[in-house]
Design an enzyme around this catalytic site. Structure first.
Site, mmCIF file in Angstrom:
data_model
loop_
_atom_site.group_PDB
_atom_site.id
_atom_site.type_symbol
_atom_site.label_atom_id
_atom_site.label_comp_id
_atom_site.label_asym_id
_atom_site.label_seq_id
_atom_site.Cartn_x
_atom_site.Cartn_y
_atom_site.Cartn_z
ATOM 1 N N ARG A 137 2.532 -57.179 68.987
ATOM 2 C CA ARG A 137 3.000 -55.919 69.524
ATOM 3 C C ARG A 137 3.199 -55.815 70.850
ATOM 4 N NH1 ARG A 137 -1.440 -52.596 67.918
ATOM 5 N NH2 ARG A 137 -0.150 -50.753 68.828
ATOM 6 N N SER A 162 -4.893 -50.475 64.330
ATOM 7 C CA SER A 162 -5.399 -51.288 65.192
ATOM 8 C C SER A 162 -6.938 -51.135 65.827
ATOM 9 C CB SER A 162 -4.613 -51.593 66.400
ATOM 10 O OG SER A 162 -5.110 -52.069 67.615
HETATM 11 N N1 URA Z 1 -5.833 -50.020 71.640
HETATM 12 C C1 URA Z 1 -5.952 -50.633 70.743
HETATM 13 O O1 URA Z 1 -7.080 -51.232 70.239
HETATM 14 N N2 URA Z 1 -4.945 -50.742 69.873
HETATM 15 C C2 URA Z 1 -3.846 -50.038 70.085
HETATM 16 O O2 URA Z 1 -2.892 -50.246 69.212
HETATM 17 C C3 URA Z 1 -3.729 -49.327 71.179
HETATM 18 C C4 URA Z 1 -4.863 -49.198 71.869
#
Ligand code: URA
Length: 446
Positions: free
Chosen positions: A168, A183
């Site tokens: 990403r 996430s």
């Molecule tokens: N922190 C995370 O762990 N994942 C994300 O997608 C954005 C911030």
């Protein structure tokens, strides 16, 4: 089942079934789906979104893709905190030691930089020797001994998030509610905590640009946390300009050390106070925010929080002398001062542009395997609501390459907006608190 059909279904706005999401997550884990198809599905999710059921399944599958920590030998409750990402966001470095000093154990998994935002793990690694990869046994030992440890996401905890996070970061698919929620919450479901305080940011330096988007993301994550038996609340906080003054890894560690001595910039101190207090209440160390706030202030004033930070650095192999004498951190070779092109009041600072100039200097990654330059970044001297005269110093760029430094100055200069009318500062960085009971808006001028 076929990954191309799943990509097409999501690209065309379809709803993925539980089996399709499982097929995807398992294919990422066992590496049977190539990175280009993973990236294509991430982009399809980015554009088509996911409903609550899809996000819940994706989160659960990602959490189950690896080990799930539990700490039967540690004191509970264990409270975790996670930020949705911002520019100059070094709060974890300060609130983890504060909360540990107040007697609440911190066993925290943190991330690396993502997109234009920095990451706690990269910042900690700017302390020479600091190990962000510990075995589960080492991690538990540190928490048992001093009540504090912060590590990166190991290959064993939510390993699928590790792959997706990296992709990403370099495919323009970061700022998506379902992908951020899955996430963050997959790691939180796997990390052995009992309660979670989320810091969901809105504004130019956050992935959610408006408070409404941030509240929506907060509601999704709070729902997932509570549905999975973890008491979860979210503070929706201001990221309409960089937090504090420092942006860039070792510069931010130095600012965090100042804050632990009670000398951080006012906006940063206020945010640390709010988040640390929320953690103490969530961890049942305090009954009210007011009581928690007093405990936090005492932990800073007595030096106990700073001692906890030192203990963490020592336990994780870092050179404590850098923490005691921050001037030992290697400085970038060049300092470039940027001055105000005209007088007026600073009306806005586009924090994403500041984050991008820090990235350009080498403080973050453009490709997954890029090395980080810990010394580069920016120190912001004028913030929103400050009055400037033409020629006043706005910020200093710390660079190790003149061309990049000059470009970073240009980019960060363009982030400033000016006004002739008075700009009101909010008294609190907290815009709203989201819990399972709903959304409570904070009054800005109380
Ligand atoms: N922190 C995370 O762990 N994942 C994300 O997608 C954005 C911030």
């Amino acid at each position: 089942m076929n990954i191309v059909d799943i990509i097409l279904k999501k690209r065309n706005g379809g709803v993925l079934s539980e089996e399709e999401i499982q097929f995807f997550v398992r294919g990422v884990k066992d590496e049977t789906i190539p990175k280009y198809q993973i990236s294509a599905l991430l982009m399809a999710i980015y554009f088509s979104g996911m409903n609550a059921q899809e996000v819940a399944v994706l989160t659960r599958e990602m959490a189950m893709s690896g080990d799930r920590l539990s700490f039967p030998n540690l004191r509970h409750p264990i409270v975790d905190k996670h930020s949705s990402g911002g520019v100059g966001d070094k709060t974890s470095l300060v609130i983890a030691p504060i909360v540990a000093a107040c007697g609440l154990p911190i066993a925290k998994l943190s991330g690396r930089g993502l997109g234009f935002t920095g990451g706690t793990i990269d910042k900690l690694e700017s302390i020479p020797g600091f190990r962000t990869e510990l075995t589960e046994e080492e991690f538990e030992k540190c928490v048992a001994q001093d009540g504090i440890a912060i590590i990166g996401q190991s290959a064993d905890i939510a390993p699928v998030d590790k792959v997706l996070y990296g992709l990403r970061d370099v495919t323009g698919t970061v700022d998506s509610v379902p992908l951020i929620a899955a996430s963050i919450m997959s790691k939180k479901l796997a990390d052995g905590s009992d309660a979670i305080v989320l810091d969901v940011k809105y504004g130019s330096g956050a992935f959610m640009k408006t408070p409404e988007q941030a509240i929506h993301l907060a509601e999704v994550m709070v729902g997932i946390g509570n549905d999975n038996g973890k008491k979860t609340i979210a503070l929706v906080t201001d990221m309409t300009q960089p937090l504090g003054s420092a942006v860039g890894n070792s510069l931010e560690v130095r600012e965090a050390i100042d804050a632990l001595h009670g000398n951080g910039p006012a906006d940063f101190m206020a945010e640390c106070l709010a988040l640390a207090s929320a953690m103490l209440v969530a961890g049942e160390k305090a009954d009210t925010q007011e009581q928690a706030r007093k405990m936090v202030e005492e932990a800073i004033a007595s030096g106990a929080a700073f001692e906890k930070f030192k203990a963490m650095v020592r336990n994780q192999g870092g050179d404590v002398s850098y923490v005691e004498e921050p001037q030992k951190f290697e400085e970038a070779q060049l300092r470039l001062e940027a001055t105000a092109p005209k007088g007026g009041m600073v009306a806005s600072i586009d924090a994403e542009e500041i984050g991008k100039s820090s990235l350009l200097l080498g403080a973050g990654r453009r490709k997954t395997d890029d090395a980080i330059d810990f010394a580069v970044g920016l120190l912001i001297h004028k913030k929103v609501g400050d009055t400037v005269k033409k020629g006043d110093s706005l910020f200093t760029v710390y660079a190790n390459d003149r061309a990049k430094g000059e470009e970073a100055v240009r980019l960060a200069q363009s982030a400033y907006g000016y006004s002739n009318s008075v700009i009101k500062k909010r008294h609190t960085p907290v815009y709203a608190v989201v819990s399972r009971d709903g959304v409570m808006l904070e009054t800005p001028d109380a």
